[in-house]
Design a protein around this motif. Structure first.
Motif, PDB file in Angstrom:
ATOM      1  N   ILE A  25       0.890  -1.243  -0.245  1.00  0.00           N
ATOM      2  CA  ILE A  25       0.067   0.085   0.076  1.00  0.00           C
ATOM      3  C   ILE A  25       0.944   1.207  -0.096  1.00  0.00           C
ATOM      4  O   ILE A  25       1.818   1.469   0.746  1.00  0.00           O
ATOM      5  N   LEU A  26       0.703   2.098  -0.834  1.00  0.00           N
ATOM      6  CA  LEU A  26       1.526   3.417  -0.968  1.00  0.00           C
ATOM      7  C   LEU A  26       0.842   4.334  -0.025  1.00  0.00           C
ATOM      8  O   LEU A  26      -0.246   4.644  -0.072  1.00  0.00           O
ATOM      9  N   PRO A  27       1.725   4.814   0.850  1.00  0.00           N
ATOM     10  CA  PRO A  27       1.383   5.852   1.663  1.00  0.00           C
ATOM     11  C   PRO A  27       0.776   7.243   1.398  1.00  0.00           C
ATOM     12  O   PRO A  27       1.135   8.099   1.855  1.00  0.00           O
ATOM     13  N   ILE A  28       0.066   7.126   0.513  1.00  0.00           N
ATOM     14  CA  ILE A  28      -0.375   8.480  -0.330  1.00  0.00           C
ATOM     15  C   ILE A  28      -0.979   9.420   0.735  1.00  0.00           C
ATOM     16  O   ILE A  28      -0.761  10.745   0.783  1.00  0.00           O
ATOM     17  N   TYR A  29      -1.919   8.956   1.667  1.00  0.00           N
ATOM     18  CA  TYR A  29      -2.515   9.865   2.628  1.00  0.00           C
ATOM     19  C   TYR A  29      -1.916  10.054   3.752  1.00  0.00           C
ATOM     20  O   TYR A  29      -2.497  10.653   4.584  1.00  0.00           O
ATOM     21  N   ASP A  30      -0.813   9.385   3.947  1.00  0.00           N
ATOM     22  CA  ASP A  30      -0.185   9.496   5.380  1.00  0.00           C
ATOM     23  C   ASP A  30       1.019  10.284   5.288  1.00  0.00           C
ATOM     24  O   ASP A  30       1.822  10.253   6.335  1.00  0.00           O
TER      25      ASP A  30
END
Length: 260
Positions: free
Chosen positions: A52-57
């Motif tokens: 999961i790429l942590p785009i929102y983190d």
């Protein structure tokens, strides 16, 4: 999702099967479920891994394609992966390109499908009507050749995401980062085999983008999928898997530049 999510050292990922590694990277509005048909098809012969790429983190000031590439590098080192075929859709392809330039020694090949990095006609600079469900539905349908591919569950997921202020700010920051980071002048440095699997009806990264990628890579094969938009592995999963299997087979022989 029918596959088990694993979590360790801050990484969340799917890891199915054994053998040579296929590392799959999802897009900006994508999810691990986008790759279900690929996992099903290849997990008996390959080790299929999807982080999961942590785009929102990410902190807003560091939200960008280079930061995601560094995250992928940390993940690959943590998993001790080598001889990887990296497969990226949309933003995931762009992140894969940056990673490939920085760490080619870890990879055997790169596969791009609907990748950004040269040009993308995405949601644009804002979501002017993000509270309007029908507007969001039209935007999600625009991703595909067949609007029916945009299921209610998929539209609901995007609608919820872009109506979360924290998430939408990061989506916009990431999209702007991708647009700024044009890679045309760097692609000649990627000398490993590259597979390009493209929907002929992709309106976000149109066919001419695939042709330009094909011209700029020293070694590439370009495959077309008819009646298909921006996410071939979702819209035409059987054909995508057939082509991917064919391409992976070519890695055992000397690659040539070819359009199929």
């Amino acid at each position: 999702m029918k596959f088990v999510l694993k979590e360790e050292k801050g990484f969340i990922y799917i890891d199915e099967g054994k053998g040579d590694v296929l590392l799959l990277l999802h897009g900006l509005m994508g999810a691990l479920s986008n790759w279900e048909a690929v996992i099903d098809e290849f997990k008996d012969r390959y080790r299929v891994i999807i982080p999961i790429l942590p785009i929102y983190d990410l902190p807003l000031l560091t939200t960008g394609v280079k930061t995601l590439s560094k995250y992928v590098h940390r993940f690959i080192r943590h998993m001790e992966l080598e001889n990887i075929t990296l497969i990226g859709n949309s933003l995931g392809g762009h992140v894969g390109l940056i990673y490939t330039l920085a760490h080619p020694e870890r990879l055997k090949s790169l596969v791009l499908t609907g990748s950004s990095g040269l040009y993308e006609n995405a949601f644009g600079g804002s979501f002017p009507r993000r509270e309007n469900y029908e507007f969001v539905k039209e935007k999600v349908e625009y991703t595909f050749y067949d609007p029916a591919t945009a299921t209610k569950d998929l539209v609901d997921e995007v609608f919820i995401t872009i109506n979360d202020r924290s998430k939408v700010l990061r989506i916009l920051a990431m999209a702007k980062s991708a647009i700024r980071h044009n890679m045309a002048k760097e692609l000649h440095k990627i000398t490993m085999p590259v597979g390009l699997i493209w929907g002929r009806n992709d309106k976000i990264t149109p066919p001419e983008v695939a042709v330009e990628f094909h011209q700029l890579f020293p070694q590439s094969k370009l495959y077309w999928i008819d009646q298909c938009g921006h996410a071939p592995m979702m819209e035409q999963p059987e054909e995508f898997n057939r082509i991917l299997k064919e391409y992976l087979g070519t890695l055992k022989v000397d690659p040539v530049k070819q359009e199929v």
